[in-house]
Design a protein around this motif. Structure first.
Motif, mmCIF file in Angstrom:
data_model
loop_
_atom_site.group_PDB
_atom_site.id
_atom_site.type_symbol
_atom_site.label_atom_id
_atom_site.label_comp_id
_atom_site.label_asym_id
_atom_site.label_seq_id
_atom_site.Cartn_x
_atom_site.Cartn_y
_atom_site.Cartn_z
ATOM 1 N N ASN A 282 0.833 -1.205 0.000
ATOM 2 C CA ASN A 282 0.000 0.000 0.000
ATOM 3 C C ASN A 282 0.870 1.258 0.000
ATOM 4 O O ASN A 282 0.555 2.249 -0.660
ATOM 5 C CB ASN A 282 -0.921 0.012 1.221
ATOM 6 N N GLY A 283 1.962 1.195 0.743
ATOM 7 C CA GLY A 283 2.876 2.335 0.760
ATOM 8 C C GLY A 283 3.547 2.550 -0.577
ATOM 9 O O GLY A 283 3.659 3.683 -1.055
ATOM 10 N N VAL A 284 3.997 1.456 -1.225
ATOM 11 C CA VAL A 284 4.635 1.566 -2.530
ATOM 12 C C VAL A 284 3.638 2.061 -3.572
ATOM 13 O O VAL A 284 3.975 2.897 -4.428
ATOM 14 C CB VAL A 284 5.248 0.215 -2.948
ATOM 15 N N SER A 356 7.706 1.587 1.783
ATOM 16 C CA SER A 356 7.299 0.234 2.167
ATOM 17 C C SER A 356 7.108 0.155 3.683
ATOM 18 O O SER A 356 6.147 -0.464 4.167
ATOM 19 C CB SER A 356 8.351 -0.781 1.703
ATOM 20 N N ILE A 357 7.991 0.812 4.424
ATOM 21 C CA ILE A 357 7.866 0.796 5.883
ATOM 22 C C ILE A 357 6.777 1.759 6.351
ATOM 23 O O ILE A 357 6.047 1.469 7.309
ATOM 24 C CB ILE A 357 9.225 1.127 6.526
ATOM 25 N N LEU A 358 6.618 2.899 5.665
ATOM 26 C CA LEU A 358 5.522 3.806 6.020
ATOM 27 C C LEU A 358 4.168 3.163 5.738
ATOM 28 O O LEU A 358 3.185 3.427 6.433
ATOM 29 C CB LEU A 358 5.659 5.124 5.253
ATOM 30 N N GLY A 359 4.095 2.312 4.689
ATOM 31 C CA GLY A 359 2.859 1.575 4.417
ATOM 32 C C GLY A 359 2.524 0.635 5.562
ATOM 33 O O GLY A 359 1.350 0.495 5.954
ATOM 34 N N HIS A 360 3.535 -0.018 6.106
ATOM 35 C CA HIS A 360 3.319 -0.892 7.271
ATOM 36 C C HIS A 360 2.878 -0.071 8.472
ATOM 37 O O HIS A 360 1.997 -0.500 9.248
ATOM 38 C CB HIS A 360 4.609 -1.645 7.588
ATOM 39 N N MET A 361 3.471 1.104 8.635
ATOM 40 C CA MET A 361 3.104 1.978 9.751
ATOM 41 C C MET A 361 1.640 2.406 9.629
ATOM 42 O O MET A 361 0.897 2.433 10.620
ATOM 43 C CB MET A 361 4.021 3.199 9.745
ATOM 44 N N ALA A 362 1.208 2.756 8.400
ATOM 45 C CA ALA A 362 -0.192 3.135 8.178
ATOM 46 C C ALA A 362 -1.124 1.962 8.450
ATOM 47 O O ALA A 362 -2.232 2.133 8.996
ATOM 48 C CB ALA A 362 -0.364 3.641 6.751
ATOM 49 N N TRP A 363 -0.706 0.747 8.062
ATOM 50 C CA TRP A 363 -1.525 -0.444 8.307
ATOM 51 C C TRP A 363 -1.680 -0.695 9.799
ATOM 52 O O TRP A 363 -2.768 -1.031 10.276
ATOM 53 C CB TRP A 363 -0.865 -1.643 7.632
ATOM 54 N N ARG A 364 -0.611 -0.517 10.572
ATOM 55 C CA ARG A 364 -0.671 -0.725 12.020
ATOM 56 C C ARG A 364 -1.585 0.286 12.699
ATOM 57 O O ARG A 364 -2.280 -0.023 13.662
ATOM 58 C CB ARG A 364 0.738 -0.629 12.614
ATOM 59 N N LYS A 365 -1.580 1.517 12.179
ATOM 60 C CA LYS A 365 -2.393 2.579 12.787
ATOM 61 C C LYS A 365 -3.812 2.619 12.260
ATOM 62 O O LYS A 365 -4.676 3.271 12.854
ATOM 63 C CB LYS A 365 -1.733 3.937 12.539
ATOM 64 N N GLY A 366 -4.029 1.976 11.094
ATOM 65 C CA GLY A 366 -5.347 2.012 10.489
ATOM 66 C C GLY A 366 -5.685 3.348 9.873
ATOM 67 O O GLY A 366 -6.848 3.766 9.879
ATOM 68 N N VAL A 367 -4.680 4.053 9.336
ATOM 69 C CA VAL A 367 -4.895 5.361 8.708
ATOM 70 C C VAL A 367 -4.309 5.330 7.307
ATOM 71 O O VAL A 367 -3.483 4.465 6.983
ATOM 72 C CB VAL A 367 -4.233 6.492 9.533
ATOM 73 N N VAL A 369 -1.882 6.231 4.139
ATOM 74 C CA VAL A 369 -0.439 6.468 4.112
ATOM 75 C C VAL A 369 -0.130 7.963 4.115
ATOM 76 O O VAL A 369 0.862 8.409 4.694
ATOM 77 C CB VAL A 369 0.197 5.791 2.875
ATOM 78 N N GLY A 370 -0.970 8.757 3.487
ATOM 79 C CA GLY A 370 -0.739 10.196 3.393
ATOM 80 C C GLY A 370 -0.717 10.898 4.730
ATOM 81 O O GLY A 370 -0.215 12.018 4.841
ATOM 82 N N GLN A 371 -1.258 10.242 5.779
ATOM 83 C CA GLN A 371 -1.301 10.877 7.089
ATOM 84 C C GLN A 371 -0.079 10.553 7.952
ATOM 85 O O GLN A 371 0.060 11.081 9.052
ATOM 86 C CB GLN A 371 -2.578 10.457 7.827
ATOM 87 N N VAL A 372 0.784 9.669 7.471
ATOM 88 C CA VAL A 372 1.967 9.340 8.259
ATOM 89 C C VAL A 372 3.246 9.822 7.586
ATOM 90 O O VAL A 372 4.319 9.725 8.162
ATOM 91 C CB VAL A 372 2.080 7.815 8.504
#
Length: 645
Positions: A282-284, A356-367, A369-372
């Motif tokens: 999702n991040g990519v 790729s890591i920011l996509g994982h971060m967004a998945w963990r937070k449930g938000v 990608v643009g917000q992280v």
């Protein structure tokens, strides 16, 4: 006569200087023997400024250093260009400006502004064997360009090592387990449990309160006290720079074998690790999804151009200084292609590791990608540390990431500091010959930068950091590069400049000659036009928008101070042009014409760097591969064979 082509001669005259391509003696190396058909202001007046053959040689100066090998120069330039902007700036600009569509204006700006200006700086430095100030012996009217480059480089060094100090602070903090900005740390548990009224994440609290202390400052007018943990980190950063540069390119040229290659190893490791994380795709996808509407926005083109200048380090004198330590016959066109394409490819490559890591971060937070994701220091010191804290073995990944940031920053600072040191030592050659004086000068320079940088690590230092960062490389840098392009093309003469490049690349391959036509068109037409467009847009945006850091809006006096910083750099061009004209005699037109002619010392500027190792008698041929034969030569040989028979 086309550059690189020589008139046909008989075999009996094969030893004539124009006919032989060899490692030239000092006079030949700097183009004294050049094509008579080159039409430019320089070539028309060149004979008036060349030293007569009977003139005694100038007094010997301390010899200039040279790179230990071409790979040292290439790695130094790649390390200089591949910096923090590739990690925190390019990925953000790419997704903010249409994802994959941003690559279109990005590569257009690369091919029509970045590469031509990059080659111009490398060629000037290598041909003149001089730093950003002394090299303008080729056109004394433009000496202010070198002074302006020195001013920009000083401002960049001032704030860039502060970033390295932040990196040191985070690197030291990364040895704690759990990480102090993670939810596993005891002091962050209440913050992480209270998810309903959360205003800041633990990484934001750590960045704003523990590192910057910006919560204790009201703005630009209220810097507050120096943060001494950061002051120690800044001192350590300047000590590292001092030690690495102590022996000039002999020491920094060896250091880059590690500092320029290690970041690529880390990026590969982070990409492999990121690809295994949930939500990474999702991040990519967010990073690359094209939005074609953005191409019609002038802001996108301005962002593309600014990123090219930011990442390639054009206009600050570092490239010119590093090229001045090259051997005279180094292929600058080849180096330009390798370094610029490699740098831009690294920017694109780093985006996969980041998102790729920011996509994982967004998945963990449930938000989304643009917000992280954020730009600038917010991406490197807030979003990414928070993402690393979510990974298994977070301490290891955090140490690896900030060690990479440290090496990226150090390499870039090497180039900027080299530009300053080379400029000063070219003006005062005695510093180069006396190791004690050179060491004292470098120590004083680093200590002065350290004292000036203390303002940027106060509680309100981030406001001053943002101000200098925003205006030091803004319109002033564009004006400097615009005048450099126009001055070399129209005052020194684009034809003469192309001939100089051919003189350096002794056995110039056909593809180099063809590429020179492309670069010539860019220098005369495309690059000045695009730089003027960018400059116009910057002035419009600077008038319409206010400068901000977060929610803080800079006061009018603060923005005016930033404009003065940028104006001071580019006004050096006008000031030193007036000085150059005033030194000449005659009418104003005569003064101007004399001030754009190369000085006598320009054509023999390489005498101290080449005569010891490359001196060859002009009428001697060392080997069969140093002779360029034409059809006339073979015809002459046949005729001589027939006549002897």
């Amino acid at each position: 006569m086309r550059p690189g082509k020589f008139p046909k001669q008989t075999f009996a005259n094969v030893t004539a200087p124009k006919k032989i391509c060899l490692k030239k003696s000092p006079g030949q190396q700097n183009g004294i023997v050049s094509s008579p058909d080159v039409s430019s202001p320089v070539s028309q007046t060149q004979t008036e400024h060349q030293l007569p053959s009977s003139t005694p040689a100038p007094p010997a100066q301390p010899p200039r250093e040279q790179w230990g090998g071409k790979y040292e120069f290439l790695l130094s330039c790649i390390g200089y260009c591949v910096g923090l902007g590739n990690v925190w700036r390019f990925p953000y600009l790419c997704y903010r400006n249409g994802g994959g569509v941003f690559l279109i204006p990005y590569f257009i700006m690369l091919f029509f502004t970045g590469m031509p200006l990059f080659l111009m700086e490398l060629s000037l430095g290598q041909y003149g064997a001089a730093g950003p100030i002394t090299v303008w012996k080729c056109c004394p009217l433009l000496k202010g360009i070198g002074i302006g480059m020195l001013c920009v480089s000083t401002l960049v060094c001032l704030y860039y090592n502060v970033i390295i100090a932040w990196t040191f602070y985070y690197l030291g903090s990364s040895f704690q387990s759990p990480l102090p900005w993670s939810c596993d740390a005891l002091h962050n548990i209440p913050l992480c449990l209270n998810k309903t009224n959360i205003t800041q994440s633990p990484s934001e609290v750590f960045w704003n309160e523990k590192v910057l202390g910006v919560v204790n400052s009201k703005g630009l007018h209220d810097p507050g006290p120096v943060r001494w943990p950061l002051a120690l980190c800044l001192l350590a950063a300047w000590v590292v720079i001092f030690l690495c540069m102590l022996k000039g390119i002999r020491s920094s040229g060896k250091v880059v074998y590690v500092t320029a290659t290690f970041p690529y190893f880390v990026l590969v490791v982070l990409i492999i690790r990121g690809a295994t994380l949930e939500g990474s795709l999702n991040g990519v996808a967010f990073y690359l999804t094209p939005n074609w509407v953005h191409l019609a926005n002038a802001q996108v083109w301005n962002d593309a151009a600014s990123q090219i200048f930011y990442s390639l380090g054009i206009g600050v004198g570092g490239l010119l200084s590093m090229a001045s330590y090259n051997k005279f016959d180094n292929n600058v066109i080849r180096d330009t292609i390798i370094i610029t394409i490699g740098n831009c490819g690294t920017s694109f490559f780093a985006g996969f590791a980041i998102f790729s890591i920011l996509g994982h971060m967004a998945w963990r937070k449930g938000v989304p990608v643009g917000q992280v994701a954020d730009s600038g220091p917010g991406l490197a010191f807030v979003a990414y540390p928070e993402a690393l804290a979510l990974l298994p073995g977070s301490v290891f990944w955090s140490i690896l990431f900030f060690l990479m940031l440290f090496m990226l920053g150090v390499d870039t600072l090497f180039g900027n500091m080299e530009g300053i040191c080379t400029a000063v030592m070219d003006e005062f050659p005695q510093l180069r010959s006396n190791l004690k004086h050179k060491t004292l000068f470098l120590a004083l320079l680093c200590f002065t930068f350290y004292l000036m940088g203390l303002l940027l690590i106060t509680d309100g230092g981030i406001y001053w950091f943002t101000l200098i960062d925003s205006f030091s490389t803004s319109f002033g840098l564009i004006i400097i590069t615009l005048f450099m392009c126009i001055g070399v093309s129209f005052f020194y003469g684009v034809n003469q400049f192309c001939q100089d490049i051919v003189d350096m690349i002794c056995r110039c391959p056909p593809w180099c000659t063809k590429l020179l036509l492309y670069f010539k068109a860019c220098w005369v037409v495309f690059t000045p036009f695009l730089l003027t467009f960018i400059l116009t847009y910057i002035f419009i945006e600077m008038y319409r928008t206010s400068l901000r850091y977060g929610t803080y809006v800079y006061p009018t006096w603060g923005k005016a101070l930033g404009v003065c910083i940028g104006a001071f750099c580019c006004l050096q061009i006008l000031i030193w042009a007036i000085v150059a004209v005033s030194k000449e005699s005659g009418t104003l037109k005569d003064r101007f014409q004399k001030s754009i002619r190369p000085l006598n010392s320009w054509r023999v500027n390489n005498i101290n760097t080449t005569s010891q190792e490359q001196h060859v008698e002009p009428q001697r041929v060392e080997g069969p591969f140093t002779v360029n034969l034409t059809e006339a030569d073979f015809t002459a040989m046949n005729w001589e064979a027939i006549s002897e028979a």
